[in-house]
Design a protein around this motif. Sequence first.
Motif, PDB file in Angstrom:
ATOM      1  N   PRO A 132     -43.632   8.593  27.198  1.00 51.57           N
ATOM      2  CA  PRO A 132     -43.964   7.698  26.079  1.00 51.57           C
ATOM      3  C   PRO A 132     -43.279   8.039  24.756  1.00 51.57           C
ATOM      4  O   PRO A 132     -43.565   7.423  23.732  1.00 51.57           O
ATOM      5  N   GLU A 133     -42.389   9.026  24.769  1.00 50.79           N
ATOM      6  CA  GLU A 133     -41.824   9.524  23.517  1.00 50.79           C
ATOM      7  C   GLU A 133     -41.231   8.421  22.638  1.00 50.79           C
ATOM      8  O   GLU A 133     -41.411   8.414  21.417  1.00 50.79           O
ATOM      9  N   VAL A 134     -40.509   7.481  23.252  1.00 50.04           N
ATOM     10  CA  VAL A 134     -39.850   6.431  22.475  1.00 50.04           C
ATOM     11  C   VAL A 134     -40.872   5.595  21.708  1.00 50.04           C
ATOM     12  O   VAL A 134     -40.578   5.079  20.622  1.00 50.04           O
ATOM     13  N   ASN A 135     -42.077   5.458  22.240  1.00 49.19           N
ATOM     14  CA  ASN A 135     -43.113   4.678  21.566  1.00 49.19           C
ATOM     15  C   ASN A 135     -43.630   5.363  20.312  1.00 49.19           C
ATOM     16  O   ASN A 135     -44.316   4.748  19.495  1.00 49.19           O
ATOM     17  N   ALA A 141     -36.086  14.343  25.064  1.00 54.87           N
ATOM     18  CA  ALA A 141     -34.802  15.037  25.107  1.00 54.87           C
ATOM     19  C   ALA A 141     -34.765  16.198  26.082  1.00 54.87           C
ATOM     20  O   ALA A 141     -33.779  16.385  26.808  1.00 54.87           O
ATOM     21  N   ILE A 142     -35.824  17.014  26.125  1.00 53.89           N
ATOM     22  CA  ILE A 142     -35.805  18.197  26.979  1.00 53.89           C
ATOM     23  C   ILE A 142     -36.113  17.835  28.426  1.00 53.89           C
ATOM     24  O   ILE A 142     -35.614  18.474  29.357  1.00 53.89           O
ATOM     25  N   VAL A 143     -36.919  16.805  28.636  1.00 54.55           N
ATOM     26  CA  VAL A 143     -37.285  16.416  30.003  1.00 54.55           C
ATOM     27  C   VAL A 143     -36.251  15.491  30.645  1.00 54.55           C
ATOM     28  O   VAL A 143     -36.221  15.345  31.868  1.00 54.55           O
ATOM     29  N   LEU A 144     -35.393  14.879  29.837  1.00 51.82           N
ATOM     30  CA  LEU A 144     -34.421  13.916  30.373  1.00 51.82           C
ATOM     31  C   LEU A 144     -33.425  14.531  31.352  1.00 51.82           C
ATOM     32  O   LEU A 144     -33.121  13.922  32.385  1.00 51.82           O
ATOM     33  N   VAL A 160     -37.141   6.175  30.186  1.00 55.54           N
ATOM     34  CA  VAL A 160     -37.402   6.780  28.880  1.00 55.54           C
ATOM     35  C   VAL A 160     -37.291   5.772  27.743  1.00 55.54           C
ATOM     36  O   VAL A 160     -37.902   5.956  26.687  1.00 55.54           O
ATOM     37  N   ALA A 161     -36.521   4.692  27.933  1.00 56.12           N
ATOM     38  CA  ALA A 161     -36.376   3.688  26.879  1.00 56.12           C
ATOM     39  C   ALA A 161     -37.580   2.756  26.800  1.00 56.12           C
ATOM     40  O   ALA A 161     -37.957   2.300  25.721  1.00 56.12           O
ATOM     41  N   CYS A 162     -38.197   2.479  27.934  1.00 58.70           N
ATOM     42  CA  CYS A 162     -39.361   1.586  27.966  1.00 58.70           C
ATOM     43  C   CYS A 162     -40.672   2.328  27.769  1.00 58.70           C
ATOM     44  O   CYS A 162     -41.636   1.774  27.232  1.00 58.70           O
TER      45      CYS A 162
END
Length: 257
Positions: A132-135, A141-144, A160-162
């Motif tokens: 949910p980071e983008v929200n 960044a670290i989990v990607l 990650v974008a949604c």
Amino acid sequence: MIVQYTVADGIARIMLNRPEKRNALNAEMIRGLREAFDQSAVNATVRVIVLEGAGADFCAGLDLKSTAQTDESDVMEHLESARSLADLFVAMRRNPKVIVSAVRGRAIGGGCGLATASDLILVSESAEFRYPEVNLGFVAAIVLPLLRRQVSEKRAFEIVACGASISAEDAFAFGIANQVFEDDEFDGEVESYVAKLAVKSASALSLTKDLLYHIDGMSFEAAIHAGLYTNAIARMTPDARQGFERFVSQSEARAKT
């Protein structure tokens, strides 16, 4: 104990024990996890590590209330906080023992990172994964890097974008989860799965894990070259020698019947 660590029958069990906070990761928990994984790495009796969360959820990610998120924090403080989590993920990949995450309930953000840093992921049918980071105007960044190694490039970006919820069924279809078990059978299925791993050759599992992650990003020829060294080393282990002798003996016995 905010992180519980026990060892029995060749299996180390690491439990996130902060159920009132959905096992959210704070600095103390990250240190506890690192210590538990480090202990298991040097314990000769441990063959498999099981990572799980107490209560209804696996892990709700970073505890933002306890993480340096204030305007007064400088970049070095933020770097140090981020580095502790990044170092934990790297240590999990370098750990010579097989790490199995048993995901019940929600795995969110850094919780997804813990799961995907493991070697195998078992999930209950009602489990949920979410980045949910983008929200929050933030970046996963670290989990990607972990997610990208398990799903396609476009799928990773979409996830990650949604920032949308991913069901257990979709996690399996995307290649994130290895197995999905029914909720009421989850504990028993996890025990059975892990027990089967725990009787495998410890040296074979360790060498396999090391080679798998070592060849990531290599060219085909470089990967084959790395494999030949592991092949030669594996032949000299006591487990392989015993396995070869057992195979030859059984083959000879079958030939006589």
